[in-house]
Scaffold this motif. Structure first.
Motif, short mmCIF file in Angstrom:
data_model
loop_
_atom_site.label_atom_id
_atom_site.label_comp_id
_atom_site.label_asym_id
_atom_site.label_seq_id
_atom_site.Cartn_x
_atom_site.Cartn_y
_atom_site.Cartn_z
N GLN A 119 -26.02 -61.01 29.07
CA GLN A 119 -24.85 -61.21 28.21
C GLN A 119 -23.57 -60.80 28.93
N THR A 120 -23.62 -59.68 29.64
CA THR A 120 -22.45 -59.22 30.40
C THR A 120 -22.11 -60.20 31.52
N ALA A 121 -23.14 -60.78 32.14
CA ALA A 121 -22.93 -61.68 33.27
C ALA A 121 -22.31 -63.02 32.86
N THR A 122 -22.27 -63.32 31.56
CA THR A 122 -21.63 -64.57 31.13
C THR A 122 -20.16 -64.59 31.56
N ARG A 123 -19.53 -63.42 31.63
CA ARG A 123 -18.12 -63.34 32.04
C ARG A 123 -17.95 -63.78 33.49
N ASP A 124 -18.88 -63.33 34.34
CA ASP A 124 -18.77 -63.64 35.76
C ASP A 124 -19.00 -65.12 36.04
N LEU A 125 -19.92 -65.72 35.30
CA LEU A 125 -20.24 -67.13 35.52
C LEU A 125 -19.35 -68.08 34.73
N GLY A 126 -18.63 -67.53 33.75
CA GLY A 126 -17.74 -68.37 32.95
C GLY A 126 -18.45 -69.25 31.96
N THR A 127 -19.58 -68.78 31.44
CA THR A 127 -20.34 -69.55 30.46
C THR A 127 -20.60 -68.68 29.23
N SER A 128 -20.72 -69.32 28.08
CA SER A 128 -20.97 -68.57 26.85
C SER A 128 -22.46 -68.35 26.59
N LEU A 129 -23.33 -69.00 27.39
CA LEU A 129 -24.77 -68.87 27.18
C LEU A 129 -25.48 -68.77 28.52
N ALA A 166 -32.77 -59.84 42.23
CA ALA A 166 -31.95 -60.89 41.62
C ALA A 166 -32.73 -61.56 40.49
N ALA A 167 -32.03 -62.06 39.51
CA ALA A 167 -32.66 -62.72 38.37
C ALA A 167 -32.28 -64.20 38.36
N ARG A 168 -33.29 -65.06 38.13
CA ARG A 168 -33.00 -66.49 38.01
C ARG A 168 -32.54 -66.79 36.59
N VAL A 169 -31.43 -67.48 36.47
CA VAL A 169 -30.84 -67.77 35.16
C VAL A 169 -30.53 -69.25 35.05
N TRP A 170 -30.36 -69.70 33.81
CA TRP A 170 -30.05 -71.10 33.51
C TRP A 170 -28.82 -71.15 32.62
N PHE A 171 -27.92 -72.13 32.88
CA PHE A 171 -26.67 -72.24 32.13
C PHE A 171 -26.10 -73.64 32.31
N ASN A 172 -24.98 -73.90 31.63
CA ASN A 172 -24.28 -75.17 31.76
C ASN A 172 -22.80 -74.91 31.49
N LEU A 173 -22.00 -74.94 32.54
CA LEU A 173 -20.59 -74.59 32.41
C LEU A 173 -19.81 -75.60 31.59
N GLU A 174 -20.22 -76.85 31.61
CA GLU A 174 -19.50 -77.88 30.87
C GLU A 174 -19.88 -77.87 29.39
N ARG A 175 -21.17 -77.71 29.11
CA ARG A 175 -21.63 -77.72 27.72
C ARG A 175 -21.30 -76.42 27.01
N PHE A 176 -21.40 -75.29 27.71
CA PHE A 176 -21.15 -73.99 27.10
C PHE A 176 -20.14 -73.20 27.94
N PRO A 177 -18.90 -73.64 27.99
CA PRO A 177 -17.90 -72.91 28.76
C PRO A 177 -17.46 -71.65 28.02
N LEU A 178 -17.03 -70.67 28.79
CA LEU A 178 -16.49 -69.45 28.20
C LEU A 178 -14.98 -69.49 28.37
N PRO A 179 -14.23 -69.51 27.27
CA PRO A 179 -12.76 -69.53 27.41
C PRO A 179 -12.26 -68.38 28.27
N SER A 180 -11.20 -68.62 29.00
CA SER A 180 -10.69 -67.60 29.91
C SER A 180 -10.17 -66.38 29.19
N ARG A 181 -9.77 -66.55 27.92
CA ARG A 181 -9.29 -65.42 27.14
C ARG A 181 -10.01 -65.40 25.81
N GLY A 182 -10.49 -64.22 25.43
CA GLY A 182 -11.15 -64.07 24.14
C GLY A 182 -10.20 -63.48 23.12
N ALA A 183 -10.80 -62.73 22.16
CA ALA A 183 -9.98 -62.15 21.09
C ALA A 183 -9.06 -61.09 21.67
#
Length: 238
Positions: free
Chosen positions: A172-182, A221-238
């Motif tokens: 969950q913390t790493a979502t910030r580094d990759l720029g994805t919400s999932l 290292a951990a293998r992870v799966w994501f999609n930056l286009e389908r689940f992008p993380l906005p550059s600024r949150g609340a």
């Protein structure tokens, strides 16, 4: 006896989906002895919450948290998940409690996407009313954990403990580094494929980007799966 039974159901309803409350309320030791089993852990956390809390009045912060917790808990319960704990603006949920099921990973994945989509709709209402949009990062992991009551006779709490829980939090913390919400672990992806739940498999196919990433506090290292286009993380949150 009727009052005691209702009180037990209300307490159970704070943590479990309605479909499990009746099952658990009929047992003298509803969660059973402390045991080890495979679970799927979901961590969802608001992005930029600390900055938001610094800039807003406490009443506004509390109202935001109440809405977020109500929103996420209803979705988690609808997918058969269990609220393990709230940590400030984060929620930790478990799938496969009290009994594991073959579709735990599939339900956890569809739940995660439902939370992200619900936040998107909530954002539309917030922005329309002149409020700042918010963002959420969600991490999923599957693996063994220890389940049971912890604490003392004066303060008992149900807990799911283990490295699998820690890894979900790190994802969950790493979502910030990759720029994805999932972000999901390889173990979740494997379990979803094996379950063959159509909706979850379709979602998994969208998580086509895979990478091995280093996570804080972990030697491998951990293998992870994501999609930056389908689940992008906005550059600024609340």
């Amino acid at each position: 006896q009727r009052q005691t039974a209702e009180r037990s159901r209300r307490n159970l309803a704070r943590y479990f989906s309605p479909t499990l409350v009746e099952f658990l309320s009929q047992r003298d030791e509803p969660l059973g002895p402390v045991r080890r089993q495979d679970v799927v852990i979901l961590f969802a956390d608001l992005v930029g919450f600390t900055q938001f809390a610094e800039q807003c009045e406490p009443e506004v912060v509390i109202e935001l948290l109440r809405h977020f917790h109500a929103l996420t808990s209803s979705i988690i319960f609808a997918h058969g998940g269990t609220i393990e704990k709230y940590i400030g603006d984060a929620v930790c949920a478990a799938f496969g409690v009290p009994e594991p099921r073959e579709d735990d990973a599939a339900r956890a994945l569809t739940c995660a996407v439902a939370i992200i989509e619900a936040l998107e709709r909530w954002n539309q209402d917030r922005i329309a009313s002149g409020q700042a949009g918010i963002a959420v990062g969600v991490g999923l992991n599957r693996g063994p954990a220890v389940l049971g009551d912890i604490g003392s006779e004066h303060s008992m709490a149900f807990a799911v403990i283990g490295d699998s829980v820690n890894l979900a939090s790190r994802l969950q913390t790493a979502t910030r580094d990759l720029g994805t919400s999932l972000l999901i672990s390889d173990s979740v992806a494997t379990a979803v494929r094996e379950a063959s739940e159509i909706e979850a498999v379709q979602l998994l196919e969208e998580l086509s980007q895979s990478s091995e990433i280093d996570l804080k506090g972990r030697s491998k290292a951990a293998r992870v799966w994501f999609n930056l286009e389908r689940f992008p993380l906005p550059s600024r949150g609340a």
